[in-house]
Design a protein around this motif. Structure first.
Motif, PDB file in Angstrom:
ATOM      1  N   VAL A 132       6.173  -0.959  -6.365  1.00  0.00           N
ATOM      2  CA  VAL A 132       5.983  -0.983  -4.907  1.00  0.00           C
ATOM      3  C   VAL A 132       7.288  -1.323  -4.200  1.00  0.00           C
ATOM      4  O   VAL A 132       7.550  -0.843  -3.091  1.00  0.00           O
ATOM      5  N   GLU A 186       4.979 -10.090   2.311  1.00  0.00           N
ATOM      6  CA  GLU A 186       3.668 -10.001   1.661  1.00  0.00           C
ATOM      7  C   GLU A 186       2.611 -10.781   2.428  1.00  0.00           C
ATOM      8  O   GLU A 186       1.475 -10.309   2.598  1.00  0.00           O
ATOM      9  N   VAL A 227      -9.653  -0.399   2.911  1.00  0.00           N
ATOM     10  CA  VAL A 227      -8.672  -0.701   1.873  1.00  0.00           C
ATOM     11  C   VAL A 227      -7.711   0.477   1.703  1.00  0.00           C
ATOM     12  O   VAL A 227      -6.494   0.290   1.598  1.00  0.00           O
ATOM     13  N   ASP A 228      -8.255   1.690   1.686  1.00  0.00           N
ATOM     14  CA  ASP A 228      -7.417   2.885   1.524  1.00  0.00           C
ATOM     15  C   ASP A 228      -6.391   3.000   2.648  1.00  0.00           C
ATOM     16  O   ASP A 228      -5.240   3.385   2.418  1.00  0.00           O
ATOM     17  N   LEU A 263      -5.018   0.579   4.377  1.00  0.00           N
ATOM     18  CA  LEU A 263      -3.942  -0.385   4.178  1.00  0.00           C
ATOM     19  C   LEU A 263      -3.032   0.044   3.030  1.00  0.00           C
ATOM     20  O   LEU A 263      -1.804  -0.006   3.144  1.00  0.00           O
ATOM     21  N   GLU A 264      -3.614   0.482   1.923  1.00  0.00           N
ATOM     22  CA  GLU A 264      -2.814   0.866   0.766  1.00  0.00           C
ATOM     23  C   GLU A 264      -1.899   2.045   1.092  1.00  0.00           C
ATOM     24  O   GLU A 264      -0.775   2.126   0.594  1.00  0.00           O
ATOM     25  N   GLU A 265      -2.391   2.961   1.909  1.00  0.00           N
ATOM     26  CA  GLU A 265      -1.577   4.119   2.283  1.00  0.00           C
ATOM     27  C   GLU A 265      -0.294   3.703   2.981  1.00  0.00           C
ATOM     28  O   GLU A 265       0.772   4.293   2.784  1.00  0.00           O
ATOM     29  N   HIS A 266      -0.386   2.668   3.807  1.00  0.00           N
ATOM     30  CA  HIS A 266       0.753   2.263   4.625  1.00  0.00           C
ATOM     31  C   HIS A 266       1.461   1.020   4.088  1.00  0.00           C
ATOM     32  O   HIS A 266       2.421   0.554   4.708  1.00  0.00           O
ATOM     33  N   ARG A 267       1.008   0.483   2.953  1.00  0.00           N
ATOM     34  CA  ARG A 267       1.560  -0.771   2.449  1.00  0.00           C
ATOM     35  C   ARG A 267       3.084  -0.746   2.293  1.00  0.00           C
ATOM     36  O   ARG A 267       3.761  -1.679   2.757  1.00  0.00           O
ATOM     37  N   ASP A 279     -14.183   0.539   1.501  1.00  0.00           N
ATOM     38  CA  ASP A 279     -13.233   1.331   0.730  1.00  0.00           C
ATOM     39  C   ASP A 279     -12.259   2.064   1.639  1.00  0.00           C
ATOM     40  O   ASP A 279     -11.063   2.153   1.349  1.00  0.00           O
ATOM     41  N   GLN A 322      -0.721  -9.207   4.169  1.00  0.00           N
ATOM     42  CA  GLN A 322      -2.044  -9.721   3.799  1.00  0.00           C
ATOM     43  C   GLN A 322      -2.808 -10.193   5.033  1.00  0.00           C
ATOM     44  O   GLN A 322      -4.017  -9.913   5.183  1.00  0.00           O
ATOM     45  N   TRP A 341      -4.057  -7.274   6.946  1.00  0.00           N
ATOM     46  CA  TRP A 341      -5.258  -6.726   6.307  1.00  0.00           C
ATOM     47  C   TRP A 341      -6.506  -7.511   6.721  1.00  0.00           C
ATOM     48  O   TRP A 341      -7.546  -6.936   7.032  1.00  0.00           O
TER      49      TRP A 341
END
Length: 292
Positions: free
Chosen positions: A97, A30, A5-6, A8-12, A2, A34, A37
């Protein structure tokens, strides 16, 4: 997992901005994020804990993944049919996004076209240093060179951007009300079929780029000059039928006010404004580049 994932999502959004500014392709951006990640995940918990700057690690990984494609871009552009334009980013609002990506970096069509004129290494150096804020040690590591050499590469790229601004290729951004005023005047003049009126909306040094990718009928070369552009656009509208403008929707394209024509195939257009007139007319018609 988790936590990984957090991170990566923070900086996506900023990572997608890096990928897009490097390649001009949302799909490539994209894919790079990916793949970054997957590499981040493969580090394992201990490896991730050892990373001091997660954002820098992810950004340099995305840049490395994009670098081969950026270095091959000039050859691919030479074989491209007609003018090349980046994949347009149509945003729908703050929860999108894409909107976060547009906010994270200057991705105007004019900016993206200037980036295309840089060498691949200059483009990477500018994006990583000026957009992401990485040091030249890190930039040099991505480029496979020293920090002083990376600094010089970025300096040459920055000088090219300044030259583009001086020569009118990269005018200063204008506010949304001014963008809407010019776009409305452009569409009204086009609808009237009045060439002199349309010429008055266009900057004397205006350039028209129509990206059909060899799939859709489009001008094979950049059309320059207000009179030539006006006459061509009026003739094309007469051929397509005036009803085409009845279905035009105003949308946000790469952070600027643009238009979507939901025809078959669809078209996306955006104007670059300078001195109160349209100096750049960018129309993307290649189906694979348009997501509506």
């Amino acid at each position: 997992m988790d936590a990984a994932v957090d991170a990566l999502e923070e900086h996506r959004p900023s990572l997608l901005a890096v990928g897009y500014r490097l390649t001009g392709s949302w799909a490539d951006a994209e894919d790079a994020v990916q793949d970054a990640w997957l590499r981040w995940d493969r580090l394992g918990a201990d490896g991730r804990d050892a990373v001091r700057d997660v954002r820098a690690w992810l950004a340099t990984t995305v840049a490395r993944l994009c670098l081969d494609r950026v270095r091959s871009a000039p050859a691919r552009r030479e074989s491209y049919v007609g003018p090349w334009l980046p994949e347009p980013l149509l945003t729908t609002g703050p929860d999108d996004v894409l909107d976060a990506v547009v906010t994270a970096a200057d991705v105007r069509m004019a900016t993206m076209l200037v980036l295309e004129h840089l060498t691949p290494d200059q483009r990477v150096a500018l994006v990583l240093h000026d957009t992401v804020g990485l040091g030249f040690d890190e930039v040099g590591a991505v480029l496979g060179t020293t920090a002083p050499a990376a600094r010089q590469i970025a300096h040459r790229g920055r000088r090219r951007v300044r030259e583009a601004a001086r020569d009118g290729e990269l005018p200063a951004p204008v506010g949304e009300p001014e963008q809407r005023r010019v776009l409305d005047a452009f569409l009204a003049a086009l609808a009237s079929g009045d060439v002199p009126t349309l010429v008055a909306v266009l900057h004397p040094d205006a350039a028209l780029r129509t990206d059909g990718g060899g799939v859709v009928k489009a001008a094979r070369r950049v059309v320059r000059g207000a009179d030539k552009i006006a006459r061509l656009l009026v003739a094309l509208l007469e051929e397509a039928g005036p009803d085409l403008l009845d279905v035009v929707r105003t949308v946000t394209v790469n952070g600027e006010v643009g238009m979507l024509v939901p025809s078959s195939p669809p078209m996306v257009g955006v104007l670059t404004v300078a001195d109160g007139r349209a100096i750049g007319v960018h129309v993307v018609m290649t189906p694979e580049k348009i997501r509506t």
